[in-house]
Design a protein around this motif. Structure first.
Motif, PDB file in Angstrom:
ATOM      1  N   MET A  79       0.813  -1.216   0.000  1.00  0.00           N
ATOM      2  CA  MET A  79       0.000   0.000   0.000  1.00  0.00           C
ATOM      3  C   MET A  79       0.847   1.266   0.000  1.00  0.00           C
ATOM      4  O   MET A  79       0.310   2.358  -0.178  1.00  0.00           O
ATOM      5  CB  MET A  79      -0.957  -0.011   1.185  1.00  0.00           C
ATOM      6  CG  MET A  79      -2.112  -0.995   1.030  1.00  0.00           C
ATOM      7  SD  MET A  79      -3.173  -0.623  -0.400  1.00  0.00           S
ATOM      8  CE  MET A  79      -3.945   0.911   0.146  1.00  0.00           C
ATOM      9  N   ALA A  82       0.169   2.422  -3.467  1.00  0.00           N
ATOM     10  CA  ALA A  82      -1.258   2.205  -3.718  1.00  0.00           C
ATOM     11  C   ALA A  82      -1.699   2.692  -5.093  1.00  0.00           C
ATOM     12  O   ALA A  82      -2.503   2.036  -5.772  1.00  0.00           O
ATOM     13  CB  ALA A  82      -2.088   2.889  -2.632  1.00  0.00           C
ATOM     14  N   SER A 105      -1.743  -6.908   3.203  1.00  0.00           N
ATOM     15  CA  SER A 105      -1.313  -5.639   3.788  1.00  0.00           C
ATOM     16  C   SER A 105      -1.151  -5.730   5.298  1.00  0.00           C
ATOM     17  O   SER A 105      -1.851  -6.502   5.968  1.00  0.00           O
ATOM     18  CB  SER A 105      -2.346  -4.547   3.456  1.00  0.00           C
ATOM     19  OG  SER A 105      -2.072  -3.350   4.151  1.00  0.00           O
TER      20      SER A 105
END
Length: 241
Positions: A79, A82, A105
Motif C-alpha cells: 500500500m 497504492a 497488507s
C-alpha cells in the motif's frame, strides 16, 4: 512499480493458484520478519529490485494463463505504492475478468484514502501484528496500531476483508503478538463472527529472520492448539499454517 520478486505460481498467497507480486519497501520493522530485504524503499542502485511498468507485469501474468485463479500483491507493504497497485488492478481487470485481485497488507495505510482501489480489488488479507499499543510498538517499532483497527472495521463493512492473519511467536519470545487479545478484539468487532471471516494463525519460523528472534524456536503444537481451542470457543473460523 518497484518489484522485489514475482512468483508466477503460488498456493500460499491467497486462495487457489496465484501470481504473487512482492513490492519493495515497508513502513514497519517486525521483529519476526522473514524477508527484511524488502524493508528499504526503492533506490536505483538496488540490484535485486526492478522498476517495472504495469504493462510488463501484466505480460508476466499472461505466461501463467489459464493455470492461475488470481493475483496477490504483497511486500514489503504494497500500500506504499497504492496508486501503482490501482493501475495494475485496472489493467488486470480489463484483460482478465475471471482473475481475482487480492492485497496482502499490514493495515498501516488507511484504505479509506483509496476508494477506487477498494472497488477494484476483490479482497484484502490483513496481517494484524498486535493490538495493544505497547506490544505493537515493541514488535514493529511503529505506533500506528489504531489505523489497523480502522482498516479492519472498514474492510469488514464493505465486504473486502478476505482473511485476518496473525503470526504466533513461541511462548518464551522476548516480544509477542498478543494473539489472545487479537482474537478477543475480532470477536467483539460487530459482524466479524457473523460474516465467518477466516482467521489464519501463522506459526513463526526463524528462516530469514535477523536480530532478536533469529534463534527462537517454532511455537509448539500445544501452544498452537491452545490458540485454536480459544478461537473455536469464541466462534471464529480458524486455521493454522
Amino acid at each position: 512499480m518497484y518489484v522485489r520478486k514475482i512468483i508466477l505460481q503460488s498456493t500460499v498467497d491467497g486462495p487457489g493458484n496465484r501470481v504473487a507480486v512482492f513490492l519493495q519497501g515497508c513502513n514497519i520493522r517486525c521483529a519476526y520478519c522473514h524477508n527484511p530485504e524488502t524493508h528499504p524503499l526503492y533506490q536505483p542502485c538496488m540490484a535485486d529490485v526492478s522498476d517495472m511498468p504495469v504493462a510488463d507485469i501484466v505480460a508476466e501474468i499472461r505466461k501463467c494463463m489459464p493455470f492461475i485463479r488470481g493475483i496477490t500483491v504483497s511486500g514489503g507493504e504494497c500500500m506504499l505504492q497504492a496508486g501503482e497497485v490501482e493501475q495494475f488492478f485496472e489493467s488486470v481487470k480489463s484483460e482478465y475478468r475471471n482473475l481475482t485481485c487480492l492485497i496482502d497488507s499490514n493495515g498501516t495505510i488507511p484504505f479509506a484514502r483509496y476508494p477506487h482501489l477498494l472497488e477494484l480489488c476483490d479482497g484484502v488479507m490483513l496481517d494484524v501484528k498486535a493490538l495493544d499499543s505497547k506490544v505493537y510498538e515493541n514488535l514493529t517499532g511503529a505506533t500506528n496500531d489504531s489505523i489497523v483497527k480502522e482498516n479492519l472495521r472498514l474492510l469488514l463493512q464493505c465486504d473486502k476483508l478476505t482473511e485476518v492473519r496473525i503470526v504466533c511467536l513461541p511462548d518464551k519470545s522476548p516480544v509477542t503478538t498478543d494473539v489472545e487479545n487479537i482474537l478477543n478484539y475480532l470477536v467483539a468487532t460487530r459482524g466479524f463472527v457473523e460474516k465467518n471471516i477466516p482467521v489464519r494463525l501463522l506459526r513463526f519460523r526463524p528462516h530469514g529472520v535477523v536480530g532478536l528472534l533469529s534463534k527462537m524456536p517454532v511455537p509448539s503444537n500445544e501452544q498452537m492448539q491452545r490458540y485454536v481451542a480459544l478461537a473455536q470457543e469464541k466462534g471464529l473460523n480458524i486455521s493454522v499454517k
